[in-house]
Design an enzyme around this catalytic site. Structure first.
Site, PDB file in Angstrom:
ATOM      1  N   GLU A  62      -0.790   9.129  -2.686  1.00 50.32           N
ATOM      2  CA  GLU A  62      -1.246   8.752  -4.030  1.00 50.32           C
ATOM      3  C   GLU A  62      -2.321   9.688  -4.565  1.00 50.32           C
ATOM      4  OE1 GLU A  62      -0.211   5.135  -1.589  1.00 50.32           O
ATOM      5  OE2 GLU A  62      -1.778   6.652  -1.400  1.00 50.32           O
ATOM      6  N   ASP A  83       3.026   6.797   4.731  1.00 47.81           N
ATOM      7  CA  ASP A  83       1.808   6.282   4.119  1.00 47.81           C
ATOM      8  C   ASP A  83       1.199   7.345   3.200  1.00 47.81           C
ATOM      9  OD1 ASP A  83      -0.203   4.519   3.586  1.00 47.81           O
ATOM     10  OD2 ASP A  83      -0.967   4.398   5.642  1.00 47.81           O
ATOM     11  N   ASP A  96      -2.679  -2.279   0.879  1.00 48.16           N
ATOM     12  CA  ASP A  96      -3.826  -2.878   1.569  1.00 48.16           C
ATOM     13  C   ASP A  96      -4.311  -4.133   0.849  1.00 48.16           C
ATOM     14  OD1 ASP A  96      -3.539  -0.688   3.153  1.00 48.16           O
ATOM     15  OD2 ASP A  96      -5.301   0.369   2.413  1.00 48.16           O
TER      16      ASP A  96
END
Length: 773
Positions: A440, A437, A504
């Protein structure tokens, strides 16, 4: 970024300069040519003084590929990182030549050519097919190549100190009438990018904005070509938005390089793109089963996990992989790789018990590349130089996500070794897969990387090295074709490290549509495998959305139940409705359908990897490039080359979808219900069906009706279904390791031949479809 204010005016604070003509052209090896392009037309010797020039270098890279590099000041440094191109080796450049006439010079690279106008005082480069059709793909015409200052300098003397200015290079390729543009990563807005401004800069922005977790500097055109921008920097694209008839690419710096790839079909474009940046990695057959997550901020322990898995088993829904999300570690300690001893006092024993019980076969855990300072591990990693530093030598920290969070510096080889050692301890505990995860929000200012990489380039490129490190650690432990990630961030080349999921999304039908657009766009960048949070990540999905999303999610290449602050087990969504249309039965039916489809799915997966194609979601234009409608379809997709899937976004079950030319058979009817395309159709479905249509001339191999496993013998006790087949129709079968077992073929008599590798109680049905379980 726009450099002009409409057609006539220059944008406020900008000063663009354009290549106005090709003054000279040189070539030394027959495979490349270099153009000297002044920024005003040269009519006499004095015109060559006191003006900038641009160099435009064209090179035949391999058959169907030409690179174009534009440079203003050639003395500017070009620090890394750079994309890892040709990972399987660069093909030899055959069929290259340079031909000249009185007015033009043409560089040919197999199927594609670039013709430069050399007579007169024009700037004109045309990219076209080499064959007799001379089909024009795109062009660089007047005011299409240049550089710009911001702010606009008053004179050239002031550019002696460039710290006061930003310098951009840009190109503008022409857009033809009706041309569409697609790709550029996992983008959640309109599928056709014409009219949009797109910034390629990885961001954690959810699925309801123009930001993207996965920015890929590659786009594909409906005219049969693609363009790969060879720069991990921040790239700004004006796609028919500064000039309606052009795609402008701009980057801060002194040079810009891109490749034009000619198909002519979009599948062939993706094959060539996979030569440049790499083919997708293989994934094991077990990974196609259903994944169940703890969800994000929920409270769970061994008892909770067991209750969920036992509940799934009682409801005839096998779970292949159980995923432990963030809170397997202590709060504020992410990501130090240490199980929270209060909640999980015996992680190795717990995982062993899970697997031995038969409730689950594999276990996945969540990680990220950050480290909160509350963990004692932070101090150790900082002391060893494993964390990114500011220019003054401080550890780069901020309170975004984790308090005092540091970022692992993967340009430090010792940091990589340490990070991999942490992963290996997880593997020793029984972990089989990793969810990578984040990655970014990598800072691009006031930081200094261990290897002195360019901070702006590292922002996007960090996704590549982060996922590469974890993927290769999995390969080293479990085998080359057994590594599985669940990755959120990506850039060009990370298709080599599957798989990716869509980030998400909210628990709404609109978010499901956003996710589909994201999956379609990413697939057109060469990603074979993609997933989504079934039910939506944020919020509490009402039962009808959950069930519609289950149907869609089980027909993605990979399927995972995951949420934010609520669990995604079906009985908690609808108060344990036990009816045939309740969440539990619907999930069981769609999970079983995917299990039955595994002989088809896993065979198609091998072909997708070989050709650099998306398995699912596969944009309709890849299979039907000559149908103009298919370049606009963003609410349906192909699963492999033979199954058309149209998810449903209405509670009523009403759905409208498009069938291209040909005869299509409804998968869910027991008779011979067919529809003839091209055309739009409307249907209404309960929750246990949706439009799944089988393409004519398809041999579809299914597991037996009672099959619920993901991994089994794909040649035993199967049903071989012939849908409107013609002599010569073929279908490959592989085993559960992905190895080719044989090829089924329809003979001249219309019957199946080449059956020797089928065994058990297998049988053939013709022109019929199968009822759902």
């Amino acid at each position: 970024m726009k450099f002009r204010d409409g057609m006539w005016l220059v944008a406020e604070g900008k000063r663009p300069e354009y290549a106005e003509e090709v003054y000279s052209l040189t070539s030394d090896d027959g495979k490349a040519m270099s153009l000297l392009c002044p920024t005003r037309k040269i009519f006499q010797r004095s015109d060559s003084l006191n003006l900038p020039t641009l160099s435009v270098d064209l090179r035949a890279e391999f058959d169907g590929a030409i690179s174009i590099e534009v440079t203003h000041w050639q003395g500017a440094q070009n620090p890394g990182p750079h994309f890892d191109l040709y990972p399987e080796g660069k093909p030899e450049t055959r069929n290259t030549k340079i031909t000249t006439t009185d007015t033009t010079t043409t560089l040919s690279s197999g199927s594609i050519s670039a013709t430069v106008k050399t007579a007169g005082h024009d700037f004109d480069i045309r990219f076209h097919a080499t064959n007799g059709s001379q089909k024009e793909l795109t062009s660089l015409l007047n005011r299409s190549v240049g550089f710009a200052y911001s702010p606009a300098p008053s004179n050239q003397m002031v550019t002696g100190n460039m710290t006061n200015f930003q310098h951009y290079i840009f190109t503008q390729t022409t857009l033809s009438v009706g041309e569409t543009v697609h790709g550029l990563g996992e983008r959640f807005g309109a599928f056709n990018k014409v009219g949009q401004t797109v910034t390629l800069w990885n961001a954690d922005g959810g699925t309801s904005s123009d930001q993207a977790y996965k920015n890929v500097s590659f786009w594909i055109s409906s005219r049969g070509y693609g363009i790969f921008i060879d720069a991990p920097d921040k790239i700004e694209l004006e796609i028919g938005s500064e000039r309606c008839c052009r795609v402008q690419t701009s980057i801060e710096g002194q040079r810009l390089k891109w490749y034009i790839l000619y198909g002519p079909t979009p599948k062939e474009v993706l094959q060539k793109y996979s030569i440049l940046t790499g083919r997708p990695g293989n994934v094991p057959s077990w990974s196609f089963g259903l994944w169940l997550s703890t969800s994000f901020t929920t409270n769970y322990d061994e008892s909770t996990v067991n209750s969920f898995l036992e509940g799934m088993k009682a409801r005839d829904t096998p779970i292949e992989v159980f995923h432990f999300d963030c809170f397997w570690m202590k709060a504020f300690h992410w990501c130090d790789f240490i199980f929270d001893s209060k909640m999980f006092p015996d992680p190795k024993g717990q995982i062993a018990r899970l697997k031995s019980s038969g409730l689950v076969k594999k276990v996945c855990v969540w990680v990220n590349p950050y480290l909160g300072q509350a963990s004692p591990v932070f101090k150790y990693a900082a002391s060893q130089g494993y964390l990114l530093r500011r220019r003054n030598g401080d550890i780069f920290q901020w309170d975004l996500w984790q308090t005092g969070m540091g970022i692992v510096d993967f340009t430090n080889p010792n940091a990589i070794k340490w990070y991999v050692s942490c992963l290996e301890k997880l593997f020793d505990t029984g972990v089989d897969a990793i969810k990578t995860d984040f990655g970014e929000r990598i800072p691009s200012e006031d930081v200094e990387w261990f290897d002195s990489s360019d901070p702006k380039k590292m922002h996007n490129y960090y996704a590549f090295i982060y996922n590469k490190i974890v993927y290769e650690a999995l390969q080293n432990r479990f085998g080359a074709n057994e590594a599985v990630l669940f990755a959120r961030t990506a850039t060009a080349g990370t298709q080599r490290f599957p798989l990716q999921w869509g980030g998400d999304c909210e628990s709404t039908p609109e978010a499901m549509a956003e996710s589909i657009r994201g999956g379609l766009s990413l697939g057109l960048c060469g990603y074979s495998f993609w997933s989504v949070d079934i039910g939506g990540f944020e919020g509490y999905p009402p039962p009808w959305i959950y069930k519609r999303w289950v149907a869609f999610g089980l027909l993605c290449s990979h399927s995972r139940l995951h949420g934010s602050n609520s669990f995604r087990v079906p009985w908690l969504v609808d108060d344990n409705n036990k009816s045939e249309q309740g969440c539990s039965r619907i999930l069981s039916k769609w999970t079983a359908l995917k299990a039955r489809l595994m002989p088809y799915i896993f065979s198609q997966a091998q072909e997708s990897v070989r050709l650099g194609l998306p398995l699912s979601l596969r944009a309709m234009c890849l299979e039907f490039p000559d149908d103009p409608t298919c370049w606009y379809l963003d609410r349906q997709f192909m699963f492999g080359d033979s199954l058309l899937v149209a998810p449903i976004f209405e509670e009523s079950g009403e759905v409208e979808f498009y069938l291209p030319k040909g005869r299509w058979t409804n998968f869910f009817t027991t008779g011979e219900e067919t529809r003839d395309g091209p055309g739009w159709f409307k249907e209404r479905h309960e929750f246990n069906t949706m439009p799944i249509y089988v393409r004519q001339n398809t041999i579809l191999v299914l597991g037996q009706a009672s099959e619920t496993r993901t991994v089994y013998d794909y040649c035993k006790d199967v049903q071989v279904c012939l849908f409107q087949t013609m002599p010569g129709a073929k279908s490959s079968l592989v085993d559960s390791e992905g190895k080719l077992v044989g090829v089924l073929e329809v003979g001249d008599d219309g019957n199946l031949r080449d059956q020797e590798f089928l065994h058990g109680s297998w049988h053939v049905t013709k022109k019929e479809t199968l009822a759902s379980r």
